[in-house]
Design an enzyme around this catalytic site. Structure first.
Site, PDB file in Angstrom:
ATOM      1  N   SER A 245       0.838  -1.217   0.000  1.00  0.00           N
ATOM      2  CA  SER A 245       0.000   0.000   0.000  1.00  0.00           C
ATOM      3  C   SER A 245       0.866   1.257   0.000  1.00  0.00           C
ATOM      4  O   SER A 245       0.500   2.266  -0.610  1.00  0.00           O
ATOM      5  CB  SER A 245      -0.983  -0.008   1.171  1.00  0.00           C
ATOM      6  OG  SER A 245      -0.320   0.129   2.403  1.00  0.00           O
TER       7      SER A 245
ATOM      8  N   HIS B 103      10.124   2.518   8.755  1.00  0.00           N
ATOM      9  CA  HIS B 103       9.889   1.570   9.845  1.00  0.00           C
ATOM     10  C   HIS B 103       8.654   2.032  10.626  1.00  0.00           C
ATOM     11  O   HIS B 103       8.534   3.224  10.931  1.00  0.00           O
ATOM     12  CB  HIS B 103      11.118   1.513  10.769  1.00  0.00           C
ATOM     13  CG  HIS B 103      10.994   0.438  11.790  1.00  0.00           C
ATOM     14  ND1 HIS B 103      11.213  -0.899  11.497  1.00  0.00           N
ATOM     15  CD2 HIS B 103      10.608   0.475  13.091  1.00  0.00           C
ATOM     16  CE1 HIS B 103      10.997  -1.624  12.573  1.00  0.00           C
ATOM     17  NE2 HIS B 103      10.630  -0.815  13.557  1.00  0.00           N
TER      18      HIS B 103
ATOM     19  N   LEU C 281      11.386  -6.856   3.706  1.00  0.00           N
ATOM     20  CA  LEU C 281      11.779  -7.537   4.950  1.00  0.00           C
ATOM     21  C   LEU C 281      13.134  -8.228   4.926  1.00  0.00           C
ATOM     22  O   LEU C 281      13.582  -8.719   5.951  1.00  0.00           O
ATOM     23  CB  LEU C 281      10.678  -8.540   5.355  1.00  0.00           C
ATOM     24  CG  LEU C 281       9.287  -7.905   5.539  1.00  0.00           C
ATOM     25  CD1 LEU C 281       8.288  -8.950   6.008  1.00  0.00           C
ATOM     26  CD2 LEU C 281       9.326  -6.730   6.505  1.00  0.00           C
TER      27      LEU C 281
HETATM   28  C1  GAR Z   1       4.529  -0.724   6.651  1.00  0.00           C
HETATM   29  O1  GAR Z   1       3.827  -0.355   7.803  1.00  0.00           O
HETATM   30  C2  GAR Z   1       6.025  -0.558   6.863  1.00  0.00           C
HETATM   31  O2  GAR Z   1       6.350   0.488   7.735  1.00  0.00           O
HETATM   32  C3  GAR Z   1       6.377  -1.883   7.476  1.00  0.00           C
HETATM   33  O3  GAR Z   1       5.618  -2.822   6.757  1.00  0.00           O
HETATM   34  C4  GAR Z   1       4.377  -2.216   6.376  1.00  0.00           C
HETATM   35  C5  GAR Z   1       4.153  -2.518   4.903  1.00  0.00           C
HETATM   36  O4  GAR Z   1       2.872  -2.119   4.505  1.00  0.00           O
HETATM   37  N1  GAR Z   1       7.798  -2.123   7.390  1.00  0.00           N
HETATM   38  C6  GAR Z   1       8.482  -2.834   8.298  1.00  0.00           C
HETATM   39  O5  GAR Z   1       7.962  -3.346   9.252  1.00  0.00           O
HETATM   40  C7  GAR Z   1       9.985  -2.933   8.022  1.00  0.00           C
HETATM   41  N2  GAR Z   1      10.688  -3.349   9.205  1.00  0.00           N
HETATM   42  P1  GAR Z   1       2.510  -2.009   2.976  1.00  0.00           P
HETATM   43  O6  GAR Z   1       3.022  -3.283   2.301  1.00  0.00           O
HETATM   44  O7  GAR Z   1       1.008  -1.942   2.917  1.00  0.00           O
HETATM   45  O8  GAR Z   1       3.178  -0.776   2.425  1.00  0.00           O
END
Ligand code: GAR
Length: 197
Positions: free
Chosen positions: A19, A110, A91
């Protein structure tokens, strides 16, 4: 020598829903100051691939060998001459050769106020569950440069949101996503202006 394109080139790495990737893509489609030229994912079934197909953005999946072994992903990304490489929910740990090739050009978002709730294994809902468990009164987002350690590169930007006792890991995730959508594209835009090349 090859001229750099006037429109800044962005590459996104994402592992899941995407997203944030979609939000960044549409933000710069409206403004035309930068363009997401490709999205890469380490997960063949990641929803980010469907989003990119819908948005008409080239998107590819890659395996561990291409990332850390043969170097082939790095060669592909170098060929795109990106001004920034954006980790949006990505990740895997970034290998040293990527960091050497793009020392200041890889940034990560993050979903917490680093240095709290960072490090290996701290991602997505796990972060929000830990924040809830510790009864934190606020959480937020951190955008930072990427170095060889998880979540330890220099901090570029942070934003906070208050929490109440009624918040759940899901509602915390929603609050954090709102902050991400509001700020991440703008921080990217500012960084690109600062690069100014
Ligand atoms: C986001 O909230 C991002 O900050 C987090 O994963 C989510 C991805 O959401 N990232 C981490 O945790 C990295 N350590 P999305 O796929 O809907 O953008």
């Amino acid at each position: 020598m090859q001229e750099k394109p006037l429109v800044k080139q962005l590459v996104i790495l994402a592992s899941g829903s995407g997203s944030n990737a979609e939000n960044i893509i549409t933000y710069f489609e409206e403004r035309k100051t930068a363009k997401v030229v490709a999205v890469f994912t380490n997960k063949r079934t990641a929803a980010v691939l469907d989003r990119c197909a819908r948005l008409g953005i080239p998107a590819y999946s890659f395996n561990k060998e291409a990332f850390t072994g043969s170097n082939s992903l790095l060669q592909v990304i170098k060929g795109l001459s990106p001004d920034l490489i954006i980790l949006a929910g990505f990740l895997w740990k970034i290998p040293q050769d990527f960091i050497q090739a793009f020392p200041k050009e890889i940034i990560n978002i993050h979903p917490a106020l680093l240095p709290k709730y960072g490090g290996k294994g701290m991602y997505g809902s796990r972060v929000h569950e830990a924040v809830k468990e510790n009864g934190e009164e606020e959480t937020g987002i951190t955008i930072h440069h990427v170095n060889e350690n998880y979540d330890e590169g220099s901090i570029i930007f942070q934003a906070k949101t208050p929490l109440t006792q009624d918040d759940t890991p899901d509602s915390i995730a929603q609050k954090v996503h709102q902050l991400e959508y509001e700020h991440f594209p703008r921080v990217i835009e500012k960084l690109l202006q600062r690069h100014g090349n």
